[in-house]
Design a protein around this motif. Structure first.
Motif, mmCIF file in Angstrom:
data_model
loop_
_atom_site.group_PDB
_atom_site.id
_atom_site.type_symbol
_atom_site.label_atom_id
_atom_site.label_comp_id
_atom_site.label_asym_id
_atom_site.label_seq_id
_atom_site.Cartn_x
_atom_site.Cartn_y
_atom_site.Cartn_z
ATOM 1 N N ASP A 32 0.830 -1.197 0.000
ATOM 2 C CA ASP A 32 0.000 0.000 0.000
ATOM 3 C C ASP A 32 0.870 1.254 0.000
ATOM 4 O O ASP A 32 0.580 2.234 -0.698
ATOM 5 C CB ASP A 32 -0.916 -0.013 1.228
ATOM 6 C CG ASP A 32 -1.926 1.122 1.226
ATOM 7 O OD1 ASP A 32 -2.650 1.256 0.228
ATOM 8 O OD2 ASP A 32 -1.995 1.861 2.216
ATOM 9 N N TYR B 30 2.294 1.872 -3.431
ATOM 10 C CA TYR B 30 1.201 2.256 -4.330
ATOM 11 C C TYR B 30 0.874 3.734 -4.151
ATOM 12 O O TYR B 30 0.704 4.485 -5.120
ATOM 13 C CB TYR B 30 -0.032 1.397 -4.040
ATOM 14 C CG TYR B 30 -1.263 1.829 -4.796
ATOM 15 C CD1 TYR B 30 -1.429 1.525 -6.149
ATOM 16 C CD2 TYR B 30 -2.271 2.556 -4.149
ATOM 17 C CE1 TYR B 30 -2.554 1.933 -6.844
ATOM 18 C CE2 TYR B 30 -3.405 2.965 -4.837
ATOM 19 C CZ TYR B 30 -3.534 2.657 -6.175
ATOM 20 O OH TYR B 30 -4.656 3.071 -6.862
ATOM 21 N N LYS B 31 0.827 4.176 -2.905
ATOM 22 C CA LYS B 31 0.473 5.575 -2.627
ATOM 23 C C LYS B 31 1.646 6.525 -2.841
ATOM 24 O O LYS B 31 1.438 7.708 -3.151
ATOM 25 C CB LYS B 31 -0.074 5.697 -1.208
ATOM 26 C CG LYS B 31 -1.431 5.036 -1.079
ATOM 27 C CD LYS B 31 -2.069 5.303 0.256
ATOM 28 C CE LYS B 31 -3.475 4.728 0.268
ATOM 29 N NZ LYS B 31 -4.167 5.004 1.532
ATOM 30 N N ASN C 125 3.483 6.325 -5.332
ATOM 31 C CA ASN C 125 3.126 6.634 -6.719
ATOM 32 C C ASN C 125 4.284 7.267 -7.488
ATOM 33 O O ASN C 125 4.139 8.291 -8.145
ATOM 34 C CB ASN C 125 1.895 7.557 -6.755
ATOM 35 C CG ASN C 125 1.311 7.689 -8.156
ATOM 36 O OD1 ASN C 125 1.427 6.787 -8.973
ATOM 37 N ND2 ASN C 125 0.670 8.817 -8.426
ATOM 38 N N PHE D 136 0.060 11.329 2.211
ATOM 39 C CA PHE D 136 -0.919 10.244 2.146
ATOM 40 C C PHE D 136 -0.998 9.532 3.485
ATOM 41 O O PHE D 136 -0.204 9.776 4.395
ATOM 42 C CB PHE D 136 -0.594 9.254 1.019
ATOM 43 C CG PHE D 136 0.748 8.573 1.122
ATOM 44 C CD1 PHE D 136 0.911 7.426 1.891
ATOM 45 C CD2 PHE D 136 1.848 9.065 0.431
ATOM 46 C CE1 PHE D 136 2.133 6.790 1.988
ATOM 47 C CE2 PHE D 136 3.091 8.432 0.512
ATOM 48 C CZ PHE D 136 3.231 7.295 1.293
ATOM 49 N N SER E 252 -1.008 5.833 5.439
ATOM 50 C CA SER E 252 -0.659 4.416 5.331
ATOM 51 C C SER E 252 -0.110 3.945 6.670
ATOM 52 O O SER E 252 0.729 4.611 7.272
ATOM 53 C CB SER E 252 0.390 4.207 4.232
ATOM 54 O OG SER E 252 0.638 2.842 4.027
ATOM 55 N N GLU F 32 -8.732 5.163 6.711
ATOM 56 C CA GLU F 32 -7.714 5.729 5.842
ATOM 57 C C GLU F 32 -8.336 6.586 4.742
ATOM 58 O O GLU F 32 -7.851 7.687 4.437
ATOM 59 C CB GLU F 32 -6.901 4.585 5.235
ATOM 60 C CG GLU F 32 -5.610 4.985 4.598
ATOM 61 C CD GLU F 32 -4.780 3.771 4.270
ATOM 62 O OE1 GLU F 32 -4.734 3.402 3.083
ATOM 63 O OE2 GLU F 32 -4.171 3.188 5.192
ATOM 64 N N GLU G 10 -7.817 10.681 4.075
ATOM 65 C CA GLU G 10 -7.281 11.212 2.829
ATOM 66 C C GLU G 10 -8.262 12.124 2.095
ATOM 67 O O GLU G 10 -7.848 13.022 1.357
ATOM 68 C CB GLU G 10 -6.837 10.072 1.910
ATOM 69 C CG GLU G 10 -5.599 9.360 2.420
ATOM 70 C CD GLU G 10 -5.045 8.324 1.483
ATOM 71 O OE1 GLU G 10 -3.839 8.070 1.548
ATOM 72 O OE2 GLU G 10 -5.824 7.752 0.693
#
Length: 209
Positions: free
Chosen positions: A13, A16-17, A19, A169, A171, A186, A190
């Motif tokens: 995760d 992924y966030k 990015n 973000f 996480s 979560e 966000e």
């Protein structure tokens, strides 16, 4: 199919966030690589030529294949100038002068990142947010981590670098039980909460000499 552990889910995760699309076969230096949680992802997922430094060698690091590891600290990184395409720092800055939190020492560390990164290379800095609702009681009050505030983080990065993209973000490592409920939390953080409370502050920096 084997289910992922909470820690593995968190790492999946997290990236992924984050990015960011790392280009394979380039060189990355993971500073303060710790137990190698991020390091392994650079090697296995992104296919990067991966180097790591830390002030001591964790047992887990010795088990990672295709990693070039050195003992070293952030004030005097044991590599020449302009070596790496990527320099990566995850939850390291707030540890290097944790008691006094000297702005000048933090700047000195950032200049070392700049030195070892190639011209037009990329520096990725991730720092946990002091006032995140989950981090604050657990990491700050109980475990005594003196995380940066978002304001301080942004001021520090801008004092050394110019070409910066800032992100933030949410996480965390969540227990397997009721995992879906934590994910709803979560999403709430966000989408609805002020940015200054989100778990991670990120700086993506294009390094220019």
């Amino acid at each position: 199919m084997k289910s992922l552990s909470p820690y593995s889910k968190y790492k999946e995760d997290f990236f992924y966030k984050l990015n960011y699309k790392f280009q394979k076969n380039l060189k990355i230096l993971d500073i303060g690589c710790g137990d190698g949680g991020d390091t392994k992802i650079f090697i296995t997922k992104y296919k990067l030529k991966t180097f790591g430094i830390d002030i001591f060698q964790h047992q887990e690091i010795r088990k990672i294949n295709n990693l070039a590891f050195k003992i070293g600290g952030i004030y005097d990184i044991p590599f020449k100038e302009n070596v790496f395409d990527y320099v990566y720092l995850h939850d390291v800055l707030h540890h290097i002068d944790e008691k006094k939190q000297s702005f000048m020492k933090h700047k000195k560390a950032l200049r070392e990142l700049k030195r070892v990164c190639k011209d037009n290379g990329v520096i990725v800095i991730v720092e946990a947010n002091r006032y995140n609702p989950l981090f604050y009681p657990h990491m700050v009050l109980i475990n005594k981590h003196n995380h940066f505030t978002q304001i301080y983080f942004q001021k520090l990065i801008k004092s050394v670098f110019k070409n910066i993209t800032m992100r933030n973000f949410e996480s965390h490592v969540y227990p397997s039980k009721f995992h879906i409920i934590w994910k709803f939390y979560e999403m709430f953080m966000e989408k609805i909460s002020p940015r200054r409370f989100r778990a991670y502050n990120v700086a993506i920096i294009k390094n220019t000499k």
